[in-house]
Structure formats: C-alpha cells, structure tokens
Scaffold this active site. Structure first.
Site, mmCIF file in Angstrom:
data_model
loop_
_atom_site.group_PDB
_atom_site.id
_atom_site.type_symbol
_atom_site.label_atom_id
_atom_site.label_comp_id
_atom_site.label_asym_id
_atom_site.label_seq_id
_atom_site.Cartn_x
_atom_site.Cartn_y
_atom_site.Cartn_z
ATOM 1 N N TYR A 84 35.812 31.971 44.299
ATOM 2 C CA TYR A 84 36.432 32.475 45.523
ATOM 3 C C TYR A 84 37.933 32.203 45.549
ATOM 4 C CZ TYR A 84 32.450 34.414 47.919
ATOM 5 O OH TYR A 84 31.402 35.231 48.264
ATOM 6 N N HIS A 140 32.789 40.797 57.492
ATOM 7 C CA HIS A 140 32.362 39.835 56.471
ATOM 8 C C HIS A 140 33.329 38.663 56.339
ATOM 9 C CE1 HIS A 140 29.687 43.131 54.428
ATOM 10 N NE2 HIS A 140 29.188 42.680 55.560
HETATM 11 P P1 OAD Z 1 31.024 48.718 47.081
HETATM 12 O O1 OAD Z 1 31.614 48.108 45.865
HETATM 13 O O2 OAD Z 1 29.568 48.642 47.287
HETATM 14 O O3 OAD Z 1 31.423 50.255 47.145
HETATM 15 C C1 OAD Z 1 32.747 50.671 46.932
HETATM 16 C C2 OAD Z 1 32.825 52.150 47.268
HETATM 17 O O4 OAD Z 1 34.163 52.549 47.146
HETATM 18 C C3 OAD Z 1 31.987 53.062 46.367
HETATM 19 O O5 OAD Z 1 31.261 53.976 47.152
HETATM 20 C C4 OAD Z 1 33.047 53.791 45.537
HETATM 21 O O6 OAD Z 1 32.658 55.124 45.207
HETATM 22 C C5 OAD Z 1 34.207 53.804 46.493
HETATM 23 N N1 OAD Z 1 35.540 53.909 45.885
HETATM 24 C C6 OAD Z 1 35.945 53.483 44.671
HETATM 25 N N2 OAD Z 1 37.249 53.735 44.503
HETATM 26 C C7 OAD Z 1 37.671 54.330 45.649
HETATM 27 C C8 OAD Z 1 38.925 54.827 46.094
HETATM 28 N N3 OAD Z 1 40.016 54.749 45.338
HETATM 29 N N4 OAD Z 1 38.982 55.391 47.337
HETATM 30 C C9 OAD Z 1 37.892 55.458 48.115
HETATM 31 N N5 OAD Z 1 36.682 54.997 47.750
HETATM 32 C C10 OAD Z 1 36.577 54.446 46.528
HETATM 33 O O7 OAD Z 1 31.839 48.097 48.296
HETATM 34 P P2 OAD Z 1 31.407 47.934 49.821
HETATM 35 O O8 OAD Z 1 30.706 49.139 50.283
HETATM 36 O O9 OAD Z 1 32.602 47.475 50.541
HETATM 37 O O10 OAD Z 1 29.524 41.991 50.962
HETATM 38 O O11 OAD Z 1 30.385 46.748 49.698
HETATM 39 C C11 OAD Z 1 29.823 46.231 50.866
HETATM 40 C C12 OAD Z 1 29.582 44.759 50.718
HETATM 41 O O12 OAD Z 1 28.815 44.511 49.526
HETATM 42 C C13 OAD Z 1 30.827 43.930 50.521
HETATM 43 O O13 OAD Z 1 31.506 43.659 51.711
HETATM 44 C C14 OAD Z 1 30.251 42.685 49.933
HETATM 45 C C15 OAD Z 1 29.346 43.312 48.901
HETATM 46 O O14 OAD Z 1 28.303 42.543 48.507
HETATM 47 C C16 OAD Z 1 29.474 40.641 50.983
HETATM 48 O O15 OAD Z 1 30.035 39.956 50.147
HETATM 49 C C17 OAD Z 1 28.708 40.083 52.130
#
Ligand code: OAD
Length: 266
Positions: A84, A140
C-alpha cells in the site's frame, strides 16, 4: 473519431444540458491515463530487499482479494503495508489527467446553471480532488490517509516512504491505509450520500469502472430502476453495459473533455 461516437457524444451532451442533478460513479479507468496501474505494476525501489521478490510476484498475478483484506494484513502486516505504501507514493506522484479535469469542469458548469454533480468514486488516489472536484464521495476510502488500528484516528503521512514496515501509529497501534478492504463495510456517510444521489439524480454517469464490484456498482442499478438515463464512458463493455442508454466507447481523458465542451456549446 467515428461518426457514431461523435453522434453519441452529442446525444449525451443534450441529455446533460437538461440535467439538474447528475450522479457520477468513477473507477480505476479514469486514472489509467495518469499512469496509475491500480491493479498491476512492478516492484518499488523503496521496498526492503527481502520483500521485492514477493512484491513482484504478487503484482504479476495480482488478485485484489489476496492483499486487500483484513486477514492478509493480520497475517503479514509488513507485506501489505509495503504494497500500500508503494501504491500511495504512486498516487502522490501521479497528476490528474484531462478526464479528471473535465469532470471538475462539468461539476462547475452544472453548479453555475443551478444544478449539481455528485461524484462517487471507487478510486482511493485523490486525483479527482486534485483536479478541483468538490465534495467527492470516496466509497473505498483514501490511500493517502492512514489509520491507527487501535484508536481509529487518521493521519496523512509525509509524502515519502515509511521508515519501517509495518508503520507504527503514534497512538499505539499499527498504521493501515484508510481504504475499504474486501469484507469490510463502506463508510456509512459515503453509503448515505451515494444512496441519496442515486435516488434523486436525473442522469447517471458511469466512467472507467468495470461495474462489477458491489455495493458501488449497485448505485447504477438504483438509478436505472427509476428510469433515469445512464451514460457510460469506457473503452470496453462492463457489468453495467446492458442497462446503459448511451455508451461512449473510448478513453475518459479523450471523451470527457469533448463531452463537456459539447454540453457547454449547446
Ligand atoms: P477495474 O480495474 O475493475 O476496471 C477498470 C475499468 O476501466 C475497466 O472497465 C476498463 O475497461 C476501464 N478503462 C481502462 N482504461 C480506461 C480509460 N483510459 N478510460 C476509461 N476507462 C478505462 O476498476 P474499478 O471498476 O474501479 O476495490 O474496480 C472497482 C474496485 O475493484 C476497486 O475500487 C477496488 C477493486 O478491487 C477495492 O479495493 C475495495
């Protein structure tokens, strides 16, 4: 840029132009173009030698459920706090990108028109705030804030690596990042703010999130069930795509500035 994307951006701009109350959920994709590899990466130079090997292996086969849990911290606080701390310093070194800036601008524009944008983020990096967004709801938590395991008091550590792992709190416990780990509750005030916004908004936007982690992703469905238009910005399909009304396929740092400019021009 394709004609159909141009058309979809104009369609989304027209929806936003009429909006009074926008609720937006963001995820890691919004920070991708700031160079933050939230879920992948390489070893950090500041790590103690004996942890570097472990860390690179963990990043290579990263599974958030492996390290982002209270159980992992209890078992190996040194490794989890190192990981972290590496991420914390990466977030502090990163700069907000054009997507973050466009979101802050949209919030400002809506406020000037007597409306509002409630920004719910799953990101712990603080980049929305650094881009000028206000009242960001951190679902989060925040990686730049750490918490004493004994007293729950929070501190904002200096922008340099901790001298020792796991870091000790001056209040007697260990210091852990003030983020939500798997199996932990989201902060109550964040849940209330997100519930309120998703239940009262007239447009919902989901940006740069895979929309598969709940309860955060559930707020999209709360709004959708009320018949509110849902706009998605993401290069790929997501867990929310089937309920999305306007899908803007592309990177947020490209799409969002165009969308906000189009809305202002209408
Ligand atoms: P993810 O890593 O699951 O998803 C990232 C998303 O961003 C995907 O749908 C990609 O297609 C998209 N992406 C990638 N590059 C991009 C760009 N340049 N512009 C727009 N979109 C793009 O991330 P989160 O959905 O944030 O939780 O994940 C949710 C949670 O899962 C996080 O907060 C974390 C993780 O485990 C905890 O740690 C509690």
């Amino acid at each position: 840029m394709s004609d159909s994307l141009d058309k979809s951006i104009m369609q989304a701009a027209a929806v936003l132009r009429l909006a009074k109350s926008v609720c937006m959920l963001t995820g890691a994709g919004v920070s991708a173009e700031s160079g933050l590899r939230t879920f992948r990466g390489s070893t950090a130079d500041h790590l103690p030698e004996h942890l570097k090997k472990d860390m690179s292996a963990l990043w290579k086969e990263f599974d958030p459920t492996t390290l982002a849990t209270p159980e992992a911290f209890a078992e190996n606080p040194e490794l989890v706090s190192c990981w972290y701390d590496w991420r914390r310093l990466g977030c502090l070194a990163a700069e907000p990108n054009d997507g973050h800036i466009a979101i802050a601008k949209l919030q400002d524009q809506l406020a000037k028109r007597g409306g509002s944008l409630t920004l719910l983020t799953q990101n712990v990096d603080g980049l929305h705030q650094r881009a000028g967004a206000k009242d960001v709801v951190e679902l989060h938590g925040s990686i730049t804030r750490w918490r004493c395991t004994k007293t729950q008091r929070t501190v904002v550590p200096e922008p340099k690596p901790f001298a020792k792992f796991p870091p000790q709190s001056e209040f007697g416990g260990l210091l852990r990042p003030d983020v939500v780990w798997f199996g932990e509750q989201l902060p109550q005030e964040a849940i209330i703010a997100a519930s309120d916004a998703s239940q009262t908004c007239d447009v919902f936007m989901t940006i740069g999130t895979s929309a598969v982690v709940f309860p955060a992703a559930g707020f999209i469905h709360v709004a959708k069930r009320r018949g509110v238009p849902v706009i998605e910005v993401n290069p790929d399909d997501t867990g929310a795509t089937k309920v999305v009304d306007i899908a803007l396929r592309g990177r947020s740092a490209d799409i969002l500035p165009r969308l906000v400019e189009a809305m202002i021009a209408l």
